[in-house]
Design a protein around this motif. Sequence first.
Motif, PDB file in Angstrom:
ATOM      1  N   SER A  10       0.879  -1.168   0.000  1.00  0.00           N
ATOM      2  CA  SER A  10       0.000   0.000   0.000  1.00  0.00           C
ATOM      3  C   SER A  10       0.917   1.219   0.000  1.00  0.00           C
ATOM      4  O   SER A  10       2.132   1.074   0.192  1.00  0.00           O
ATOM      5  N   GLU A  12       1.413   3.252   2.262  1.00  0.00           N
ATOM      6  CA  GLU A  12       2.036   3.414   3.575  1.00  0.00           C
ATOM      7  C   GLU A  12       3.140   2.414   3.854  1.00  0.00           C
ATOM      8  O   GLU A  12       4.104   2.726   4.547  1.00  0.00           O
ATOM      9  N   ARG A  14       4.771  -2.005   2.992  1.00  0.00           N
ATOM     10  CA  ARG A  14       4.696  -3.349   2.422  1.00  0.00           C
ATOM     11  C   ARG A  14       4.120  -4.232   3.527  1.00  0.00           C
ATOM     12  O   ARG A  14       4.684  -4.332   4.611  1.00  0.00           O
ATOM     13  N   TYR A  61      -6.173  -9.806   5.094  1.00  0.00           N
ATOM     14  CA  TYR A  61      -5.926  -8.370   5.003  1.00  0.00           C
ATOM     15  C   TYR A  61      -7.181  -7.671   4.494  1.00  0.00           C
ATOM     16  O   TYR A  61      -7.835  -8.158   3.572  1.00  0.00           O
ATOM     17  N   VAL A  63      -8.653  -4.662   2.382  1.00  0.00           N
ATOM     18  CA  VAL A  63      -8.233  -3.727   1.338  1.00  0.00           C
ATOM     19  C   VAL A  63      -9.428  -2.858   0.947  1.00  0.00           C
ATOM     20  O   VAL A  63     -10.568  -3.315   0.967  1.00  0.00           O
ATOM     21  N   THR A  64      -9.158  -1.605   0.604  1.00  0.00           N
ATOM     22  CA  THR A  64     -10.240  -0.705   0.205  1.00  0.00           C
ATOM     23  C   THR A  64     -10.371  -0.594  -1.306  1.00  0.00           C
ATOM     24  O   THR A  64     -11.337  -0.044  -1.805  1.00  0.00           O
ATOM     25  N   GLY A  66      -7.795  -1.008  -5.284  1.00  0.00           N
ATOM     26  CA  GLY A  66      -6.456  -1.081  -5.845  1.00  0.00           C
ATOM     27  C   GLY A  66      -6.439  -1.984  -7.058  1.00  0.00           C
ATOM     28  O   GLY A  66      -7.448  -2.121  -7.771  1.00  0.00           O
ATOM     29  N   LEU A  78      -1.473  -4.178  -5.375  1.00  0.00           N
ATOM     30  CA  LEU A  78      -1.183  -2.777  -5.099  1.00  0.00           C
ATOM     31  C   LEU A  78      -2.473  -2.175  -4.559  1.00  0.00           C
ATOM     32  O   LEU A  78      -3.404  -1.899  -5.321  1.00  0.00           O
ATOM     33  N   ALA A  79      -2.545  -2.016  -3.258  1.00  0.00           N
ATOM     34  CA  ALA A  79      -3.778  -1.596  -2.598  1.00  0.00           C
ATOM     35  C   ALA A  79      -3.791  -0.096  -2.332  1.00  0.00           C
ATOM     36  O   ALA A  79      -2.763   0.486  -1.996  1.00  0.00           O
ATOM     37  N   GLU A  80      -4.985   0.506  -2.485  1.00  0.00           N
ATOM     38  CA  GLU A  80      -5.153   1.910  -2.113  1.00  0.00           C
ATOM     39  C   GLU A  80      -4.876   2.075  -0.624  1.00  0.00           C
ATOM     40  O   GLU A  80      -4.189   2.987  -0.190  1.00  0.00           O
ATOM     41  N   ARG A  81      -5.468   1.182   0.138  1.00  0.00           N
ATOM     42  CA  ARG A  81      -5.283   1.141   1.589  1.00  0.00           C
ATOM     43  C   ARG A  81      -5.428  -0.307   1.999  1.00  0.00           C
ATOM     44  O   ARG A  81      -6.347  -0.986   1.551  1.00  0.00           O
ATOM     45  N   ALA A  82      -4.538  -0.782   2.847  1.00  0.00           N
ATOM     46  CA  ALA A  82      -4.581  -2.175   3.286  1.00  0.00           C
ATOM     47  C   ALA A  82      -4.014  -2.288   4.689  1.00  0.00           C
ATOM     48  O   ALA A  82      -3.128  -1.518   5.075  1.00  0.00           O
TER      49      ALA A  82
END
Length: 132
Positions: A10, A12, A14, A61, A63-64, A66, A78-82
């Motif tokens: 994400s 933020e 890995r 996990y 995820v929002t 991605g 590749l997540a926007e947020r995770a």
Amino acid sequence: MATMQFDLVSPERRLASMEVSEVQIPGADGDLTAMPDHAPLITTLRPGVLRAIGAEGEKAYFVTGGFADVAGPSATILAERALPVDEVTGDLVEELISASETRRSNASDETADAAAKYHADLTSALDAIVGR
């Protein structure tokens, strides 16, 4: 047992880099399971729970959104947020729901359906995690 490389990142941090036997992915067009030697695929993610299953057991996990890139020997998310499911707090749930409601209420006619679907997917995923 055949394995594949799984990476989850994400903006933020890995979150994961490990060998797994399968990855359950909340794809925008439906859930899918990627396994070693899966046909090449790129898809968008919807809010949901992503699960990686390997020798160390199952890791879950939240995820929002991605992208997922699956290609035979690897699956890269590749997540926007995770974040790990066990890090989802009540405060985070309220923050995400509130932001999604605002996004839905401010959506134009062209984006209203997408905003409503995102909100429904998000609340469904969060309900499953925290049992609201």
